[in-house]
Design an enzyme around this catalytic site. Structure first.
Site, PDB file in Angstrom:
ATOM      1  N   TYR B 441      -1.367  -1.499   1.514  1.00 49.13           N
ATOM      2  CA  TYR B 441      -2.477  -2.114   0.768  1.00 49.13           C
ATOM      3  C   TYR B 441      -2.113  -2.444  -0.678  1.00 49.13           C
ATOM      4  O   TYR B 441      -1.067  -2.085  -1.162  1.00 49.13           O
ATOM      5  CB  TYR B 441      -3.776  -1.334   0.921  1.00 49.13           C
ATOM      6  CG  TYR B 441      -3.919   0.087   0.462  1.00 49.13           C
ATOM      7  CD1 TYR B 441      -3.024   0.714  -0.373  1.00 49.13           C
ATOM      8  CD2 TYR B 441      -5.031   0.827   0.889  1.00 49.13           C
ATOM      9  CE1 TYR B 441      -3.231   2.019  -0.781  1.00 49.13           C
ATOM     10  CE2 TYR B 441      -5.235   2.133   0.484  1.00 49.13           C
ATOM     11  CZ  TYR B 441      -4.332   2.721  -0.357  1.00 49.13           C
ATOM     12  OH  TYR B 441      -4.536   4.006  -0.757  1.00 49.13           O
ATOM     13  N   GLU B 442      -2.973  -3.181  -1.314  1.00 46.61           N
ATOM     14  CA  GLU B 442      -2.695  -3.742  -2.646  1.00 46.61           C
ATOM     15  C   GLU B 442      -1.442  -4.612  -2.647  1.00 46.61           C
ATOM     16  O   GLU B 442      -0.698  -4.642  -3.623  1.00 46.61           O
ATOM     17  CB  GLU B 442      -2.556  -2.640  -3.706  1.00 46.61           C
ATOM     18  CG  GLU B 442      -3.844  -1.970  -4.071  1.00 46.61           C
ATOM     19  CD  GLU B 442      -4.893  -2.958  -4.541  1.00 46.61           C
ATOM     20  OE1 GLU B 442      -6.031  -2.808  -4.105  1.00 46.61           O
ATOM     21  OE2 GLU B 442      -4.564  -3.893  -5.292  1.00 46.61           O
ATOM     22  N   GLY B 443      -1.237  -5.330  -1.553  1.00 45.66           N
ATOM     23  CA  GLY B 443      -0.026  -6.151  -1.410  1.00 45.66           C
ATOM     24  C   GLY B 443       1.054  -5.329  -0.742  1.00 45.66           C
ATOM     25  O   GLY B 443       1.523  -4.342  -1.303  1.00 45.66           O
TER      26      GLY B 443
END
Lengths: 593, 593
Positions: B441-443
């Protein structure tokens, strides 16, 4: 959904592991190509159509314990019976007891398929087959006549009871005790933990093989005996008799393989029967139990390595399917409309190729190990010793490399799925949860490394491993001589890796000769991986060199080149760690204080 | 049980990341050593005594959804309120709205502590602080006056609503739409997935930041606007008004972080209110929403890297405690009676030292990144640009290396526990389950690598990264000049790693200059790890060079040497993969067909 890679498995068996050559040379009697194809094909169909569809429900429901009874997931009892009715349990078992006496290579190939379908399911037969092995080699005729045929048919399952809370890797300290009775039977008392499929409802009886200690037996591993302890005693007419004095006390709440009940078994606490003590029958000789168990353990180790390969294959397929369908962003050079499938992004392609390459490498190692088992079985004299040593050497590598690959590839598979990978319904997470046990059980991979370095390298005074490396070098030379442009730098890369392997091997042998065991063991795990990686490169090359006429050669050569130019150079790091890392490891103990 | 490593964190902040120097130079006004010690010490106490004890129940119970209402695990509401009452949510927030305006370094240090206590818990404040950041920088005064103080106090939490089923990494294609109303408000319609703590019972209101598209907005990412959409509307007197037209449709069944509800949020389907559409307030300008979101995302990325460090620390402590107590077998050289603690076995010691070294390295990277954020905040002119570029460069490395370390170390921790590691009650498995989301997550870490190579390396025409490497080389030289025997080969090893980093950097910059993006991206992930590993070595060395007079220096030097002589040489493999691997990767696409 998993689809059995039947063609890939057949290709690897025949053209990489050497089954093709063996068939041509009549090593396995009248076993021929067509029969091999039919067996693997049908096993693949069963794994794809029957086993895999029940994996998820197995994971979600798990096996559950109520009042000493274990209930398997919905549909699993029928699945097991269909599987046994297909004759799959009897593949390698002796014909005398209803088996088909087929090569171990086919067993390992089929094991991969069952485990890829559902690792939790495959564990039940895996343990049974181990028990069959031990019983066949060490059991008395009387024991065999009662139990063996019914275990080979799959009518009854078998278990291995080794571990106790304080005795995991170190079996010398186990406390379960056995008492001799005048009628030649024994009574068993004690508690065993981590007993896979120790209790269940798949079959009417369960045959436990239990390690225990007789009163007055020598200390340590020389005082351990092996006993067969059935859940239900068997009457003279073969019918089931009284319930034996043993039961499942609890099952573990585990990270994965939820459908496989991991039982704490209690023997001889008086819950069943008139007299306290579970009735047991000696397998082999008193105090020689560990020898009998080693028979089971070696084959089990190879089978566990196969579990890693199986999970890796299933996880790779899952990720590959997702990466072809999921679109997101625009990969460099993408000319299509809209977003590109994520497989077009170089990082995703690299991940998938890495998954494929190490899976295929680990598979080849397990098959090569199985071939050595087969050849040792049929050979005599020096050849038997050669193949015996080969299987001994390859077993810890197959176990550790296969299971590490299983975990690594399952984790990469989650990553390819992005956020969906973390959602259980996607299915990618289960592979990681299931795979995570395999580097631990049947001897942790750290213990495999100790075995590899301290017991396998010294075989024939180091002659065996040196000879093996020479064989591997010949493959690297063959790549160079092949003049196939697709191989790129493969030949040189393999030579480098083999030079690393050779240097590390000689360094370790020298340390062992000097009695510097701690120094050798400091690099044992790195050596194990170095060996596995190098074999991956060589076996992929052997696959690329083989012209099977199936149209797959270019892809195999390209995958081999990818592995050679992207993955294999890790051997330099590993060699460095082995030959230069021990001193700083010893010095850094201060940081663990 | 986790025990906050307060001394280690303070040492790393002050002597490795540079907080000591900054305090001495008065960079942060009257902030002094004593206050820093008090804050980290008290945060550590709260994490150890209050958060960590509720982690297991959070994992077992999870957060559950019934009729649109999410119930948090037993005790979590009280925990959250005690945490907010302690002022922990306001650490770095502006004083104008009740915050303490402390350096980001302290925020990241505290974040590590909350996440080590329970990653699922820490996610709630993490998202809130991101929303506070975005609102503070881009929100109107009117919005700030209603929402900011109550989010900073922790009375209300915040969320980030980006992802839709077809729009994960690629936000340009999102479909949630916004309609302008005459009163200056907007109405929001659409579905968002993967919304962390999107609905819960910890607080009375929840402030959603939602990306949506206005009718007629430009295609792609230039047509996205950011809206503040509260769960309950707020009356003019500050009291809660009507329920806004949004609800939690479902929560995900995930591999880990079970207590953190991952919600599918539905906006504007008419469930609440008279008129369809969730009331939203524009944050920043129309169609500039992504800029606002990037403010949140950069800080969130660093915080996610910190989650990896946190899990790694907790998993290392857990494994270390077990390895000291569990006895099994006899390690080489073991002179004690009976079996040795498994920590005495070289392979276990190597595993634990690796866990410690990479955890400490990843921690130093996150702190160094936080320091750059702080310095950029207070600096002006060229210095501001220098620190801004440093934080930009370090963010993807901190995120990816930290989270990869989290997964790797958690997996090693399971392995150290042997069979017990697979049993959920042991607690080691949870770390792996929780950690596994962080590289996603978050890229995803693959996206971080794209960001690092294509956007961060070119900063100041490559000048920034080159200058950074020069700074790192100075540390390697300092090691050589220190004449401290305990460092062993560290100086030379660091020089080799830095040469690898330099060569790879120049190779990538040259490919970018030639427009050969695909070739550069083929090695982006390897480059990211190469950078992280090299920084690990350098930061461990910086720690060893510092004489803090705390008696820990010898151990720090020994750990640094272990990393230098055992782990860092992987940079050679990674560099090779970067500069030699792209061609075979491209050629091997045939194997994915």
């Amino acid at each position: 959904m998993y689809k059995a890679p039947v063609d890939e498995i057949l290709f690897t068996l025949k053209h990489v592991a050497g089954l093709g050559e063996d068939l041509a040379n009549g090593i396995f009697g009248d076993l021929d190509d067509d029969l091999v194809d039919a067996i693997v094909g049908e096993a693949g169909r069963f794994a794809t159509d029957e086993v895999a569809p029940l994996a998820d429900i197995g994971d979600r429901q798990g096996s559950t314990l109520t009042d000493g009874t274990v209930r398997s997931p919905d549909g699993w009892r029928d699945l097991y019976h269909a599987w046994a009715a297909g004759g799959w349990n009897s593949l390698t078992a002796p014909e005398e007891f209803g088996g088909q006496a087929l090569p171990h290579m086919l067993h390992i190939a089929a094991m991969e398929l069952w485990n890829a379908g559902s690792m939790a399911f495959a564990l039940a037969p895996m343990l049974t087959m181990g028990a069959v092995d031990a019983l066949e080699k060490h059991g008395s005729d009387a024991l065999k006549s009662v139990f063996l045929a019914r275990m080979i048919s799959g009518e009854w399952t078998g278990t291995m009871n080794l571990t106790e809370p304080h005795a995991g890797s170190d079996l010398g300290v186990l406390k379960t005790r056995a008492e001799r009775r005048d009628d030649g039977t024994y009574r068993i008392f004690g508690q065993k933990i981590f007993i896979t499929w120790g209790e269940h409802d798949l079959t009417d009886n369960i045959v436990h093989l239990v390690l225990a200690r007789l009163a007055g037996a020598p200390e340590g591993t020389r005082g351990i005996s092996l006993f067969l302890v059935p859940k239900f005693l068997v009457n003279d007419d073969g019918s089931l008799g009284a319930r034996n004095d043993l039961f499942c006390h609890s099952i573990e709440h585990k990270l994965g393989i939820h459908a496989s009940p991991t039982c704490t078994m209690v023997y001889g606490d008086g819950r069943f029967g008139d007299e306290k003590g579970a009735v047991g029958y000696l397998v082999g000789e008193e105090n020689k139990g560990l020898n009998c168990m080693f028979t089971m353990m070696n084959n089990a180790r190879l089978a566990v390595g196969t579990q890693g390969v199986a999970i890796a294959e299933a996880a790779t397929q899952h990720a590959l399917n997702y990466a072809r369908e999921r679109t997101q962003g625009k990969a460099p050079g993408w000319k299509g409309a809209g977003m590109s499938p994520i497989i077009e992004h170089p990082d995703i392609a690299r991940t998938l190729l890495t998954m494929k390459a190490v899976t295929q490498g680990a598979r080849a190692i397990t098959f090569a190990c199985a071939r050595a088992v087969d050849r040792a079985h049929v050979a005599e004299g020096d050849a038997a010793r050669y193949w015996q040593e080969r299987s001994s050497l390859l077993t810890p590598i197959a176990k550790s490399f296969g299971t590490d690959v299983g975990v690594d590839v399952a984790s990469m598979g989650i990553q390819v799925h992005g956020g969906m990978g973390f959602i259980e319904e996607t299915g990618a997470a289960r592979y990681l949860r299931d795979a995570r046990i395999a580097p631990i059980y049947e001897g942790t991979n750290g213990i495999q490394a100790i075995d590899l370095v301290t017991r396998k390298l010294p075989l024939s005074d180091g002659g065996h491993v040196r000879g093996f490396i020479a064989e591997l070098k010949a493959v690297a030379e063959e790549v160079g001589a092949s003049n196939l442009a697709g191989f790129g730098e493969t030949g040189r890369r393999l030579e480098d890796a083999l030079a690393d392997l050779e240097e590390a091997t000689e360094w370790l042998l020298a340390r062992l000769a000097e009695g510097k065991t701690a120094e050798a063991l400091a690099g044992a795990t790195a050596y194990q991986r170095l060996f596995g990686l190098t074999l991956t490169g060589v076996y992929l090359a052997r696959g690329g060199l083989a012209d099977a006429g199936d149209g797959g050669r270019d892809a195999r050569i390209a995958l081999c080149r990818f592995a050679a130019e992207n993955l294999i150079s890790e051997t330099a790091t590993l060699k460095d760690r082995i030959v230069n890392g021990a001193a700083s490891l010893a010095a850094a103990r201060i940081a663990l204080a």
